[in-house]
Write a protein that holds these residues in place. Structure first.
Motif, mmCIF file in Angstrom:
data_model
loop_
_atom_site.group_PDB
_atom_site.id
_atom_site.type_symbol
_atom_site.label_atom_id
_atom_site.label_comp_id
_atom_site.label_asym_id
_atom_site.label_seq_id
_atom_site.Cartn_x
_atom_site.Cartn_y
_atom_site.Cartn_z
ATOM 1 N N LEU A 42 -3.531 4.248 -13.275
ATOM 2 C CA LEU A 42 -2.110 4.010 -13.043
ATOM 3 C C LEU A 42 -1.479 5.369 -12.760
ATOM 4 N N VAL A 43 -0.816 5.531 -11.615
ATOM 5 C CA VAL A 43 -0.284 6.848 -11.232
ATOM 6 C C VAL A 43 1.229 6.895 -11.164
ATOM 7 N N PHE A 48 -3.898 5.666 -20.268
ATOM 8 C CA PHE A 48 -5.030 4.782 -20.568
ATOM 9 C C PHE A 48 -5.037 3.505 -19.719
ATOM 10 N N VAL A 49 -3.996 3.266 -18.900
ATOM 11 C CA VAL A 49 -3.911 2.041 -18.117
ATOM 12 C C VAL A 49 -4.707 2.196 -16.822
ATOM 13 N N LYS A 50 -5.623 1.269 -16.579
ATOM 14 C CA LYS A 50 -6.445 1.303 -15.372
ATOM 15 C C LYS A 50 -6.500 -0.079 -14.734
ATOM 16 N N LEU A 51 -6.850 -0.108 -13.455
ATOM 17 C CA LEU A 51 -7.102 -1.350 -12.716
ATOM 18 C C LEU A 51 -8.573 -1.352 -12.330
ATOM 19 N N LYS A 52 -9.309 -2.378 -12.752
ATOM 20 C CA LYS A 52 -10.752 -2.411 -12.456
ATOM 21 C C LYS A 52 -10.991 -2.555 -10.964
ATOM 22 N N THR A 53 -11.722 -1.612 -10.379
ATOM 23 C CA THR A 53 -12.103 -1.683 -8.973
ATOM 24 C C THR A 53 -13.611 -1.928 -8.872
ATOM 25 N N TRP A 54 -14.023 -2.359 -7.685
ATOM 26 C CA TRP A 54 -15.424 -2.704 -7.442
ATOM 27 C C TRP A 54 -16.011 -1.760 -6.405
ATOM 28 N N PRO A 101 3.874 -6.063 -6.883
ATOM 29 C CA PRO A 101 5.130 -6.613 -6.356
ATOM 30 C C PRO A 101 6.145 -6.955 -7.453
ATOM 31 N N PHE A 102 5.725 -6.912 -8.715
ATOM 32 C CA PHE A 102 6.597 -7.356 -9.805
ATOM 33 C C PHE A 102 7.461 -6.212 -10.350
ATOM 34 N N HIS A 103 6.819 -5.074 -10.700
ATOM 35 C CA HIS A 103 7.567 -3.962 -11.287
ATOM 36 C C HIS A 103 7.280 -2.628 -10.613
ATOM 37 N N GLY A 104 6.524 -2.640 -9.509
ATOM 38 C CA GLY A 104 6.316 -1.416 -8.740
ATOM 39 C C GLY A 104 5.284 -0.469 -9.313
ATOM 40 N N TRP A 105 4.478 -0.907 -10.272
ATOM 41 C CA TRP A 105 3.428 -0.040 -10.789
ATOM 42 C C TRP A 105 2.418 0.239 -9.673
ATOM 43 N N GLN A 106 1.962 1.493 -9.591
ATOM 44 C CA GLN A 106 1.025 1.895 -8.546
ATOM 45 C C GLN A 106 -0.299 2.326 -9.167
ATOM 46 N N PHE A 107 -1.403 1.770 -8.596
ATOM 47 C CA PHE A 107 -2.743 2.087 -9.072
ATOM 48 C C PHE A 107 -3.525 2.744 -7.937
ATOM 49 N N VAL A 126 0.849 -1.185 0.000
ATOM 50 C CA VAL A 126 0.000 0.000 0.000
ATOM 51 C C VAL A 126 0.887 1.237 0.000
ATOM 52 N N ALA A 127 0.593 2.178 -0.897
ATOM 53 C CA ALA A 127 1.276 3.472 -0.936
ATOM 54 C C ALA A 127 0.203 4.554 -0.896
ATOM 55 N N LYS A 128 -0.035 5.113 0.283
ATOM 56 C CA LYS A 128 -1.147 6.049 0.520
ATOM 57 C C LYS A 128 -2.465 5.341 0.188
#
Length: 426
Positions: free
Chosen positions: A160-161, A172-178, A147-153, A139-141
């Motif tokens: 993707l931030v 354009f990269v997003k992570l689907k949230t519910w 855990p693989f390449h440090g991408w933060q969503f 978790v970052a904020k």
């Protein structure tokens, strides 16, 4: 003589200390510690497979049980994942700045709680190269970090931030949230196969949210059946005085403990109907009257339970007794088509003393185990031989059908399903 007196005094002091410690511990268990029970009940209903045999290990027994399941006729099952709110975690399982892997509704999900204390749930796999965010993610904020390449969503925007050493990041990269709702100690997500937004929300119980009612404990079960079988038990009032009449002291089945208490029994009457409020079509209401009858003459321990079926998987059972009021919250969440996670949490008014709360949870665990023995082995009949007394079940099926939609997953009626006990670590 002096040494003997000192030794005797020391022995008496030690004995008194042990007695006081044991007494204090017993009082803590009875009047303070919340009830906490987990039972894998997926094997209930298969007791006859032993036939006096002793299995080398649980794996051998489970193998035979799964053979029975492969031969089981499941019937024309409804879709396994209805639309609605489902509990995927209990709040204490997800501390601030922690990540959890979650399996529910046939999905692999990841949940995390940000620095703000807000909870987020998303698809588990990073859209970069598919790493599971729940296995080693950080978790970052308010973001989750792969855990693989440090991408933060970001949990709020899905965006993707951040990517280490990359600026700017692809927009354009997003992570689907519910959609997430948290109350009563549960984390809920909104599931809708058509991706529609929430059309209703779980009820709020002010006494629980304010902390006025005390938490008495929880119980959790695994059940090998279709989700609809569980709430359908409510309008099936005819089964109550057949399955649930014998005392809870008899256990799951009348002969389980080898002791028969025939001088008293539970007596039930119940009614069920959909909520007539047009704004609450997702809710059905049931009222249950219960008492214990001694020697078929003396009636006592009267309890009234108002049951609110909220959507396909949430039930609020309001207790009213001479000792005070309480609520038993039941959540049924499909893990896979024929494997359900059932969790109860009980809260009650301060006058409803803690030992009674423990008794409610213990009694509920025994009573539901009697149903589970049947659910684990029964077939779903889309067109059963109803009698006129079964009109509540017909009404329930019409009401419950609103939680299925055009693209709801269909099951092949000829398919066989294992309950998943070989795949999950209980």
């Amino acid at each position: 003589m002096e040494h003997y007196t000192v030794f005797q005094w020391s022995t008496e002091y030690l004995t008194a200390s042990i007695i006081l410690t044991c007494t204090a511990y017993g009082l803590w268990l009875l009047f303070y510690r919340p009830f906490d029970l987990f039972q894998d009940y997926t094997e209930l209903g298969f007791e006859q497979i032993s036939n006096g045999r002793k299995f080398k290990n649980n794996a051998a027994k489970r193998h035979i049980i799964n053979q029975y399941r492969e031969r089981r006729k499941n019937g024309d099952l409804p879709p396994p994942y209805p639309n609605g709110w489902f509990a995927v975690l209990e709040s204490e399982e997800l501390k601030r700045n922690t990540v959890r892997e979650v399996d529910a509704l046939g999905l692999n999900l990841v949940a995390w709680r940000g620095e703000s204390g807000k909870c987020y749930v998303a698809d588990a796999y990073c859209p970069h190269l598919g790493a599971h965010l729940g296995v080693g993610g950080k978790v970052a904020k308010e973001c989750i970090e792969c855990p693989f390449h440090g991408w933060q969503f970001d949990g709020v925007s899905e965006n993707l931030v951040s990517i280490p050493n990359v600026d700017p990041v692809p927009p354009f990269v997003k992570l689907k949230t519910w959609p997430v709702h948290e109350s009563f100690g549960f984390v809920y997500i909104w599931y809708h196969v058509e991706n529609e937004k929430p059309s209703w929300w779980p009820d709020i119980v002010t006494e629980v949210e304010s902390g006025h009612w005390k938490y008495r404990g929880r119980s959790e079960f695994r059940v090998a059946c279709h989700i609809q079988e569980i709430p359908e038990n409510g309008p099936d009032s005819a089964h109550l005085n057949v399955v649930h009449s014998s005392p809870i002291t008899n256990g799951t089945s009348p002969n389980e403990l080898g002791v028969s208490w025939n001088f008293f029994k539970h007596v039930w009457t119940a009614s069920w109907a959909p909520n007539s409020d047009p704004d609450r079509e997702h809710e059905a209401l049931m009222r249950v009257y219960h008492h214990i009858l001694f020697f078929n003459k003396i009636s006592c321990f009267h309890i009234t339970v108002d049951v609110h079926q909220i959507g396909p998987g949430i039930v609020h059972m309001y207790f009213e007794t001479i000792f005070g009021k309480g609520i038993l919250i039941q959540n049924v969440t499909p893990v896979e088509p024929l494997l359900q996670r059932v969790v109860h949490r009980f809260y009650s008014s301060p006058t409803f003393i803690h030992p009674l709360g423990l008794l409610v949870l213990h009694g509920e665990a025994i009573q539901i185990s009697r149903d589970i023995r049947i659910w684990n082995r029964k077939i779903f009949l889309r067109n059963p031989m109803f009698t006129k007394e079964d009109k509540q079940i017909r009404a329930f099926r019409r009401w419950y059908s609103q939680f299925y939609s055009k693209n709801s997953v269909k099951l092949n009626p000829d398919s066989s399903f294992k309950c998943g006990i070989d795949k999950l670590d209980f």
